[in-house]
Design a protein around this motif. Structure first.
Motif, mmCIF file in Angstrom:
data_model
loop_
_atom_site.group_PDB
_atom_site.id
_atom_site.type_symbol
_atom_site.label_atom_id
_atom_site.label_comp_id
_atom_site.label_asym_id
_atom_site.label_seq_id
_atom_site.Cartn_x
_atom_site.Cartn_y
_atom_site.Cartn_z
ATOM 1 N N ASP A 148 0.839 -1.200 0.000
ATOM 2 C CA ASP A 148 0.000 0.000 0.000
ATOM 3 C C ASP A 148 0.874 1.251 0.000
ATOM 4 O O ASP A 148 0.499 2.275 -0.574
ATOM 5 C CB ASP A 148 -0.925 0.000 1.226
ATOM 6 N N GLY A 149 2.045 1.166 0.631
ATOM 7 C CA GLY A 149 2.958 2.316 0.628
ATOM 8 C C GLY A 149 3.506 2.562 -0.769
ATOM 9 O O GLY A 149 3.557 3.704 -1.238
ATOM 10 N N GLU A 175 -0.771 -5.594 -2.183
ATOM 11 C CA GLU A 175 -1.004 -6.302 -0.915
ATOM 12 C C GLU A 175 -1.188 -5.230 0.149
ATOM 13 O O GLU A 175 -0.216 -4.743 0.726
ATOM 14 C CB GLU A 175 0.177 -7.212 -0.579
ATOM 15 N N ASN A 177 -1.679 -4.227 3.430
ATOM 16 C CA ASN A 177 -1.656 -4.698 4.828
ATOM 17 C C ASN A 177 -1.845 -3.524 5.790
ATOM 18 O O ASN A 177 -1.555 -3.611 6.974
ATOM 19 C CB ASN A 177 -0.363 -5.477 5.112
ATOM 20 N N TYR A 179 -0.336 -0.823 6.389
ATOM 21 C CA TYR A 179 0.772 -0.011 6.890
ATOM 22 C C TYR A 179 1.958 0.015 5.937
ATOM 23 O O TYR A 179 2.300 -1.003 5.330
ATOM 24 C CB TYR A 179 1.266 -0.536 8.247
ATOM 25 N N ALA A 180 2.560 1.169 5.837
ATOM 26 C CA ALA A 180 3.856 1.319 5.184
ATOM 27 C C ALA A 180 4.806 1.698 6.318
ATOM 28 O O ALA A 180 4.735 2.814 6.830
ATOM 29 C CB ALA A 180 3.811 2.416 4.133
HETATM 30 MG MG MG Z 1 1.998 -2.130 3.547
#
Ligand code: MG
Ligand code: TPP
Length: 331
Positions: A148-149, A175, A177, A179-180
């Protein structure tokens, strides 16, 4: 209740996800307790359903490329646990000859193109893999994974533009999740539904629960079908979660234990196990036997890594830079 997928598929998913999880938990132990592994180490624990669903929806020749959180997808593509563990140890028998470590697993033979540490860089390279397949006239589809980051990197837009223009056979798999490192998706953009980034390029997109291999398989299979028939790329946003910190040294102050536990309650391995047991695809004893067998494979990989030699000094500059002129054929 009859399942949509066969007994063999469920057992394959179970075994693969167990291999990934046990491999990483053991590797983490060798890192933290034994000090045998050094450098960066990003665990895939919690995200295994994505590897499982992608594998059954694709063929072995379809190339995969991902970021530094790469152990799970390399194992899924068939890179031997021995070669993976040896790479973590930095040994000459590792899948990148001990020169890459955790973030740079690689195996041409298994069509696993890394393992990349520059966030988002593999989005462009993934489209390049798809371009090569199209250029060579194969029917292969490239799977390009990123976080996602990474979705906030500019390269995504240039790549999406060209991939759609040229209808490249690529599936962009975000993917997500949440958090980056320690930054949540909500803190990175006004647009929190990452799949919507495809709209600007009229690229087909889908968002599905990435904690179940069934959903992952179905979404990837739809995208693969489109790509193989020449209709170009798809963006898939797969909602997932990492149980471990960003890397091995993350104090995880940005989330609560309750949040992590909530996701652990939807654990993909536990869910697949329940489906297998309730459909009598295998008994509890048979699944325990699989777990034990995988444990032995993982233990053997540690022994292999420990007994393997260090790379020779003469290797230090090899494979780092290829001094070779390539000829490009332009129509
Ligand atoms: Mg992530
Ligand atoms: C170009 C670049 N910027 C920053 C970093 C530092 N960095 C390493 S991992 C990471 C977070 C990426 O998060 P995400 O894409 O969501 O992947 P995840 O770790 O969740 O799998 C950052 C910012 C980097 N490696 N490369």
């Amino acid at each position: 209740m009859a399942t949509k997928f066969s007994k063999e598929t469920y057992l394959y998913w179970y075994e693969l996800m167990q291999l990934i999880r046990q491999f990483e938990l053991k590797a983490e132990e060798m890192y933290k307790m034994a000090g045998k592994i050094r450098g960066f180490f990003h665990a895939y624990v919690g995200q295994e359903a994505i590897a499982a669903g992608c594998m059954t929806a694709t063929q072995q020749d379809d190339p995969f490329i991902t970021a530094y959180r790469d152990h799970g997808l390399a194992l899924a593509k068939g890179v031997a646990p021995n070669a993976c563990m040896a790479e973590l140890y930095g040994k000459a028998t590792g899948c990148a000859k001990g020169k890459g470590g955790s973030m740079h697993f690689f195996s041409l033979e298994h069509r696993f193109f890394g393992g990349h540490g520059i966030v988002g860089a593999q989005i462009g390279t993934g489209a390049g893999l798809a371009f090569a397949e199209k250029y060579k006239g194969t029917n292969n589809v490239a799977l390009c994974f990123f976080g996602d980051g990474a979705a906030r990197q500019g390269i995504l837009h240039e790549t999406f533009n060209l991939a759609m223009l040229w209808k490249l056979p690529v599936i962009f798999i975000c993917e997500n999740n949440n958090y980056a490192m320690g930054t949540s998706v909500e803190r990175t953009s006004n647009v929190i539904d990452i799949y919507k980034l495809a709209d600007a390029y009229e690229m087909p997109a889908d968002m599905v629960d990435g904690m179940t291999p069934e959903n992952v398989h179905e979404a990837v299979a739809r995208a693969v079908k489109r790509a193989r028939q020449g209709d170009g790329p798809t963006l898939l946003e797969l909602k997932t979660y990492r149980y471990k910190g960003h890397s091995i040294s993350d104090p995880q102050k940005y989330r609560s234990k309750e949040e992590v536990d909530e996701y652990k309650d939807q654990d993909p391995i536990t869910k697949v196990k329940t489906t297998i047991l309730s459909n009598k695809y295998a008994s509890e004893e048979e699944l325990n036997a699989i777990d034990t067998r995988i444990g032995a494979v993982v233990d053997a990989s540690v022994k292999f890594a420990e007994e393997s030699p260090w790379p020779d000094e003469s290797e230090v500059l090899k494979d780092v830079y290829i001094d070779q002129q390539y000829e490009f054929i332009v129509d």
